[in-house]
Design an enzyme around this catalytic site. Structure first.
Site, PDB file in Angstrom:
ATOM      1  N   ASP A 471       0.830  -1.204   0.000  1.00  0.00           N
ATOM      2  CA  ASP A 471       0.000   0.000   0.000  1.00  0.00           C
ATOM      3  C   ASP A 471       0.869   1.260   0.000  1.00  0.00           C
ATOM      4  O   ASP A 471       2.067   1.213   0.327  1.00  0.00           O
ATOM      5  CB  ASP A 471      -0.895  -0.045   1.247  1.00  0.00           C
ATOM      6  CG  ASP A 471      -2.182   0.744   1.081  1.00  0.00           C
ATOM      7  OD1 ASP A 471      -2.303   1.499   0.104  1.00  0.00           O
ATOM      8  OD2 ASP A 471      -3.068   0.599   1.947  1.00  0.00           O
ATOM      9  N   ASP A 541     -10.534   1.794  -3.668  1.00  0.00           N
ATOM     10  CA  ASP A 541     -11.121   1.531  -2.350  1.00  0.00           C
ATOM     11  C   ASP A 541     -12.634   1.513  -2.425  1.00  0.00           C
ATOM     12  O   ASP A 541     -13.299   1.141  -1.452  1.00  0.00           O
ATOM     13  CB  ASP A 541     -10.690   2.611  -1.351  1.00  0.00           C
ATOM     14  CG  ASP A 541      -9.357   2.265  -0.707  1.00  0.00           C
ATOM     15  OD1 ASP A 541      -8.876   1.144  -0.908  1.00  0.00           O
ATOM     16  OD2 ASP A 541      -8.805   3.125  -0.005  1.00  0.00           O
TER      17      ASP A 541
HETATM   18  C1  DGJ Z   1      -5.821   1.896   1.816  1.00  0.00           C
HETATM   19  C2  DGJ Z   1      -6.142   0.689   1.003  1.00  0.00           C
HETATM   20  O1  DGJ Z   1      -6.563   1.066  -0.264  1.00  0.00           O
HETATM   21  C3  DGJ Z   1      -7.180  -0.140   1.727  1.00  0.00           C
HETATM   22  O2  DGJ Z   1      -7.544  -1.242   0.945  1.00  0.00           O
HETATM   23  C4  DGJ Z   1      -6.615  -0.585   3.036  1.00  0.00           C
HETATM   24  O3  DGJ Z   1      -5.542  -1.443   2.822  1.00  0.00           O
HETATM   25  C5  DGJ Z   1      -6.178   0.626   3.846  1.00  0.00           C
HETATM   26  N1  DGJ Z   1      -5.312   1.493   3.096  1.00  0.00           N
HETATM   27  C6  DGJ Z   1      -5.475   0.213   5.105  1.00  0.00           C
HETATM   28  O4  DGJ Z   1      -4.950   1.262   5.770  1.00  0.00           O
END
Ligand code: DGJ
Length: 726
Positions: A471, A541
């Site tokens: 991430d 997301d």
């Molecule tokens: C952002 C990501 O896009 C999410 O899927 C998740 O992993 C969160 N960060 C966790 O902090």
């Protein structure tokens, strides 16, 4: 087969579909002649007349260069348009006059030092070397044309052959001067949870385009632009797409020039960018892939999909089944312990899921997003058996274990930051700007690269993880590096990306069987640069099925389904509050690498039972969905329906997906014209038993069923087509 023909001072790169021609004008200027459908025999008289712009005098005095279509122009010696290159010489001047000194057809396409690029197998490669005598700067322009797709790759490498240091202030990857301006410009832009919406507008005089100066290719825009003929649409007409193979600050500029042509420029953004070139040193620009299609925007997309699949994406994962995974984020957020995770993993395993992924919140003392990034040791309050213990317990369920990290970041509240405050991007004396309570590690530094490598490698070893979600959740601010002197601070952002690539490259070499999935607040670094290393990227997301129709539609403009992480999530959806039928969430998540983002324990018995069938279907259709030829049939941006299909290369089977956003009474069931089938074959729609000719399905269309009328919002249909002998 790809080939490069030379006739006098003209080089003609071509393959089965396209031609690209350029020439050396009198005096040595590298001029652009043509990009478009394949030319059998090139009589260059007309193209040369066009390129010569009505004059043979390219002397500085005549300012003639202002009208010449060029391959790598700079500003200051006659060409008044924006150029591809700006270099500060020791005398304070910035003008550069590059003239061809050498042209070589290469035995193989050279790799790009430190940067991802299309692999060279099955292509023909050309290098032109240009030189500016005043500064001693040399520019190598590299070209490649492929055997198997309508694509050209271009990049530039600058070498200081002079005796004095030079400062590069702009080094774009290419300039492309198109001979006419009858084009629309298409780009992809968006925001968090709304990534990659296509935007189309007429090309007009003045700058148009997209850029990022956020440090990553970004949620807000994509390193991509396309010119489409005004009459071109999804299925027909000329479209030229450009995609930059790079993950950091970029710029893509298009301009209708005053003389009726169009100039395209693309490369690393020159905002806050400088690069010091000592004598003998070189600077490599990222590569741009150009795809030319006469089959509309869809043809361009399939060209990119094929180029990436055959030449860019990690070979280890191409054509290979991806595990159906369940990710813990929307199931538990930060609120979990080992017992809870194992019980979620068990429910997932019972449904047939083959990989359980533990997301954020497992390290340091991270109960929310304010702390602990950089302290990559398991939080023993939550995981008393550590990563090893959890990994073993998950594997004992008969499934694999995967893990989340955000390796490029540091929380101010962390042992790492307390020990190495200098390791983050910062400007000494200025207050640090945090975002999501975190700072960005300075990945341009070798000691930071070493730390990040070890943190990830140790985590993988300790947990035995088969999958890593990488991430990256904030934009750059306070851009400055403690490792660079004042006059080289402009190198920090690009050095960061080079560092990122170096670490990722080392990790995937050392852990060849670990599946890496990229993520950046969702799709904030979903670009061809990262996809050289990681075969899939968390698309967004936003897991709402109807929003995902839009996001996935836009993403497939450039990237194939095999690159998109797509999960079924719970309702009401956590981003939109919308309730969409399970069948539709399933159908939409099948648009890419399939998985779940929910707590299966909270599903009803019936839904859990449905999961088993979903996983089985997702697995049995993997090859078709991820690696088949992809066709967008209806755009969610142009009406109430979204439809797409994947077709097996031998056209023996296909998978068709249809989603209706809103229920509207009293409308005819739509006929959706399919694409890519064999007109001479008969196809059975497995779910209904009906059999139609490929010609009928493509010309009359496939009629959606009667239940369509009153089935509520977010209704969908999923049909499997199999060729039958009748
Ligand atoms: C952002 C990501 O896009 C999410 O899927 C998740 O992993 C969160 N960060 C966790 O902090």
């Amino acid at each position: 087969m790809a080939e490069i023909l030379r006739e006098g001072n003209i080089w003609h790169l071509r393959n089965e579909w396209i031609s690209y021609a350029l020439c050396e004008l009198p005096g040595g200027v590298a001029a652009h002649l043509y990009i478009g459908p394949r030319l059998e025999k090139l009589n260059p008289a007309g193209l040369l007349r066009h390129a010569n712009a009505g004059t043979e005098d390219f002397s500085v005095q005549e300012c003639a260069l202002d009208r010449v279509p060029q391959e790598y122009p700079s500003f200051g010696l006659g060409d008044m348009r924006e150029g591809a290159l700006t270099v500060l010489a020791p005398d304070g001047s910035r003008a550069v006059d590059l003239r061809i000194v050498k042209a070589e057809v290469l035995d193989e396409k050279p790799a790009l030092e430190g940067l991802p690029a299309t692999r060279g197998e099955g292509c023909a490669a050309l290098r032109l070397t240009l030189k500016d005598d005043h500064t001693g700067l040399e520019a190598e322009l590299n070209y490649a044309v492929y055997d198997d797709c309508p694509a050209i790759a271009r990049s530039a490498r600058l070498v200081n052959r002079g005796a004095e240091p030079l400062t590069v202030e702009r080094a774009f990857s290419l300039c492309l001067d198109m001979p006419d301006d009858d084009w629309d410009l298409i780009t992809l832009s968006g925001a968090w949870a709304r990534e990659r919406t296509p935007y189309r507008r007429p090309l007009v005089p003045g700058f148009q385009g997209v850029y990022t100066q956020r440090g990553a290719s970004s949620l807000q825009t994509s390193p991509f632009m396309a010119l489409a003929r005004r009459s071109a649409d999804e299925t027909k007409g000329e479209v030229l797409g450009l995609s930059l193979i790079y993950s950091g600050n970029f710029i893509a500029r298009a301009e209708d020039t005053s003389t009726g042509g169009a100039r395209l420029l693309m490369g690393v953004n020159d905002r806050d960018f400088t690069w010091r070139l000592a004598p003998g040193e070189a600077f490599q620009t990222p590569e741009v892939a150009l795809v030319f299609s006469t089959e509309g925007i869809g043809g361009m997309s399939r060209g990119f999909h094929r180029l990436w699949g055959n030449h860019l994406l990690p070979k280890r994962w191409m054509g290979v089944d991806r595990p159906v995974l369940l990710n813990s984020w929307e199931a538990a957020y930060f609120d979990f312990d080992e017992a809870k995770l194992v019980s979620i993993a068990k429910a997932a395993a019972d449904a047939g899921v083959s990989l359980f992924v533990m997301d954020d919140g497992w390290f340091g003392h991270r109960d929310d997003d304010t702390t602990s990034l950089g302290d990559w040791t398991a939080d023993m309050r939550k995981l008393p058996g550590g990563l090893k213990g959890l990994g073993e317990k998950v594997r004992a369920l008969g499934i694999q274990f995967g893990i989340w990290m955000e390796p490029e970041m540091v929380s101010p509240d962390s042992d790492l930051f307390r020990a190495h405050p200098d390791w983050c991007l910062h400007i000494p004396g200025r207050e640090a700007i945090t975002a999501r309570h975190q700072l960005t590690l300075d990945l341009g530094r070798e000691d930071v690269q070493e730390f990040v490598y070890k943190a990830v490698a140790n985590t993988l070893r300790e947990s035995g993880a088969a999958y890593l979600k990488w991430d990256m959740n904030r934009n750059f601010s306070n851009l400055g590096s403690a490792a660079l002197p004042a006059d080289r601070q402009g190198e920090a952002a690009h050095r960061y990306i080079l560092g990122l690539y170096a670490v990722t490259d080392r990790l995937i070499r050392d852990f060849p069987d670990v599946l890496f999935e990229g993520c950046s607040s969702g799709g904030g670094r979903f670009d061809a640069g990262m996809l050289y290393y990681v075969p899939q990227f968390w698309c967004s997301d936003d897991t709402d099925a109807l929003q995902r129709c839009e996001i996935q539609y836009g993403t497939t403009m450039v990237f194939p389904p095999s690159t998109m992480g797509c999960h079924v999530s719970a309702v009401p959806n956590h981003q939109t509050g919308r309730v969409t039928p399970m069948q539709t969430r399933f159908a939409v998540a099948l648009g890419g690498c399939f998985g779940y983002e929910l707590d299966p324990r909270k599903l009803s018995d019936g839904e859990r039972e449905a999961l088993r069938a979903q996983v089985a279907f997702a697995e049995s259709t993997q090859k078709l969905r991820l690696y088949g030829d992809f066709y967008r049939l209806r755009s969610p941006f142009e009406g109430n329906y979204t439809a797409w299909m994947s077709v097996a290369p031998d056209r023996s089977e296909a998978l068709f997906t249809f989603v209706r956003t809103r229920a509207v009474p009293n409308v005819l069931p739509p006929m959706v014209k399919l694409m890519g089938l064999d007109a001479g074959k008969r196809y059975e729609i497995v779910e209904t038993g009906e059999v139609y000719g490929g010609d009928e399905l493509m010309n009359a269309g496939l009629c959606l069923p009667g239940e369509f009328q009153s089935a509520g919002d977010g209704w969908s249909a999923l049909y499997t087509l199999k060729a039958v002998n009748e």
